[in-house]
Design an enzyme around this catalytic site. Structure first.
Site, PDB file in Angstrom:
ATOM      1  N   CYS A  45       3.471 -82.583 -86.171  1.00  0.00           N
ATOM      2  CA  CYS A  45       3.269 -81.392 -86.997  1.00  0.00           C
ATOM      3  C   CYS A  45       4.512 -81.099 -87.822  1.00  0.00           C
ATOM      4  O   CYS A  45       5.600 -81.611 -87.554  1.00  0.00           O
ATOM      5  CB  CYS A  45       2.979 -80.164 -86.121  1.00  0.00           C
ATOM      6  SG  CYS A  45       1.592 -80.330 -84.981  1.00  0.00           S
TER       7      CYS A  45
ATOM      8  N   ASP B 247      32.298 -78.407-121.290  1.00  0.00           N
ATOM      9  CA  ASP B 247      31.106 -78.109-122.078  1.00  0.00           C
ATOM     10  C   ASP B 247      31.253 -76.779-122.798  1.00  0.00           C
ATOM     11  O   ASP B 247      31.603 -75.752-122.191  1.00  0.00           O
ATOM     12  CB  ASP B 247      29.882 -78.066-121.160  1.00  0.00           C
ATOM     13  CG  ASP B 247      28.594 -77.870-121.922  1.00  0.00           C
ATOM     14  OD1 ASP B 247      28.124 -78.837-122.546  1.00  0.00           O
ATOM     15  OD2 ASP B 247      28.069 -76.742-121.911  1.00  0.00           O
TER      16      ASP B 247
END
Length: 502
Positions: free
Chosen positions: A38, A451
């Site tokens: 399970c 950046d």
């Protein structure tokens, strides 16, 4: 030491007792007295500690003789987030297995891509995941088959080959063994009319899932001819062409927010395939694009007390790192976009697609071409490309390295080796190599401090960029998500949803 020993039993059992959904897909619990396995959050009565064992994946549990629980469907969970976080041999192999490499190329092909002998790779995977490559591929085929049985109207023969089985008999035997039910039992009395090559599936994602933000990013960066996007009411959709192993195809993803934390949500994927054998590959590439295996709660918890990223993470919980459907395409698009605006990059890339991409007929307006192959761009004259000559030469050189196999971006190669190979190419710098690692290789811990967008975002939030970037180590190991949160502040507001617009 076996995988079940590496998973701490006490910790795993506490998760099972609390039915903690965060561990679904991270490990599986097998019950000796019932012979089933399970997910940790299974609603059934919690078994006694002495009656359970824990497994790293469905293949390990199946190899130990357990069948899947019919109540919690343990294989219908997102994959382990550890595959991308650690990016070790087992994680990289699982990505390739999910893409269908074992089905297409065999264990020898998988080992060659990984740079190992088949025997050594088998030992590594058995030690880490409790099963070898064939068993892992078999478990993946069984999972794909079950989803197709329960969610489509394909014939069983079509499902068998779409899932990667070599025969209908092998398909029937595997389904019965794994699920203790026949394909007919799983499907029930469903029926309907199907379109040849059309498959609609639900892709599991962990929540919270910031679907609207992901859709906005994809729509803002789309390439004409290859990608289209729009809204149906409050639902965002994104579609694109796919260059798959057995032929071209398209995928449309219906993307919406799912913000209830700790649950499993689903993104509906509509596939149109030339060859149903490409189903598993198309699904895996769509999942990569969605960052479906991310653990958003772990990422959000890490930023909870941070004065810069914390407020952004609370504002947009479950923000994803957009992935890719083809690593080579991502690298080429990154070079095209160097030092130009997103709008400019889209225009230039669209012109390259029209000139060098393969035209395809699709049922989706606006999808007209496959993205150019590396071989096609490697043969292009840099002087004819709509960009500065130096960048054109860099693009052709990169395409040549990708086409020859000197650089592989299929997520089977070690990330550091890929980065070193990229920066060794003329015209490819650290920014480009790191962006490719983040998008193409799903690296969760990349940041781009030089950046311009990052610095503009920090200033817009009232932070000094130099002082803020001193906190980079605090954002590890999720710096790629910190970067996405900063970029998300710069995204233009999405257009108001319009009913029926496609």
């Amino acid at each position: 030491m076996s995988p079940t020993q590496r998973l701490d039993p006490e910790t795993c059992y506490r998760a099972v007792k609390s039915r903690d959904r965060r561990f679904d897909g991270v490990f599986y619990v097998a019950v000796r007295t019932t012979g089933i396995y399970c997910r940790p959050s299974c609603p059934a009565r919690t078994p006694a500690f002495g009656n359970v064992t824990f497994h790293a994946g469905p293949a390990s549990a199946q190899a130990a003789g357990y069948r899947a629980c019919k109540r919690c469907l343990p294989d219908a969970t997102p994959g382990s987030p550890d595959w991308d976080v650690a990016a070790d041999v087992a994680g990289r192999a699982m990505r390739l297995i999910s893409d269908g490499v074992v089905d297409r190329e065999g264990v020898d092909g998988l080992a060659a891509r990984m740079g190992y002998t088949p025997r050594h790779l088998g030992r590594v995977l058995t030690a880490e995941l409790g099963a070898g490559p064939l068993a892992l591929a078999r478990a993946k085929r069984a999972q794909t088959a079950r989803v197709l049985i329960e969610t489509t109207d394909l014939t069983y023969a079509d499902i068998a080959f779409a899932a990667g089985f070599s025969s209908v008999r092998q398909f029937n035997e595997t389904v019965r063994e794994v699920y203790a039910a026949s394909p007919t039992d799983l499907r029930g009395r469903r029926g309907g009319v199907r379109t040849p090559g059309a498959v609609t599936m639900r892709l599991a994602v962990r929540t919270p899932f910031a679907g609207r933000a992901l859709h906005a990013f994809l729509a803002y960066h789309l390439v004409p001819g290859v990608e289209v996007a729009g809204h149906d009411g409050d639902l965002g959709w994104y579609a694109r062409t796919l260059d798959l192993p057995h032929g071209p195809g398209t995928v449309r993803l219906d993307i919406a927010d799912a913000l209830d934390p700790g649950q499993t949500a689903f993104v509906v994927a509509h596939l149109e395939l030339t060859d149903l054998r490409d189903t598993a590959a198309a699904v895996e590439r769509a999942r990569r694009l969605l960052d479906a295996d991310c653990d958003p709660l772990a990422v959000g918890d890490h930023f909870a007390g941070d004065p810069i990223i914390g407020p952004l993470a609370r504002r947009t919980p479950g923000l994803r790192l957009p992935g890719q459907v083809d690593g080579a395409e991502t690298a080429i698009r990154t070079v095209i976009g160097q030092q130009v605006s997103v709008t400019g990059a889209r225009t230039v890339t669209g012109r390259i697609v029209a000139a060098h991409g393969r035209p395809v007929a699709t049922g989706v307006p606006g999808l007209t071409h496959l993205f150019p192959t590396s071989a096609a761009l490697a043969a292009a004259d840099p002087e004819t490309l709509p960009m500065p000559r130096a960048r054109g030469r860099a693009l052709v050189g990169l395409a040549g390295a990708l086409g020859s196999g000197d650089i592989s971006l299929d997520r089977g190669t070690e990330r550091d080796a890929v980065r070193a190979a990229l920066v060794a190419l003329p015209g490819i710098g650290p920014w480009t190599a790191d962006y490719v690692a983040m998008r193409a290789l799903a690296h969760p811990d990349v940041f781009l401090p030089t950046d311009l967008g990052v610095r503009n975002a920090l200033r817009g939030l009232g932070h000094d960029p130099v002082a803020a970037l001193d906190r980079l180590d605090d954002w590890s190991p999720w710096r790629s998500y910190a970067l996405m949160h900063l970029w998300n502040t710069l995204m233009p507001a999405p257009p108001a949803p319009t009913e029926g617009v496609r």
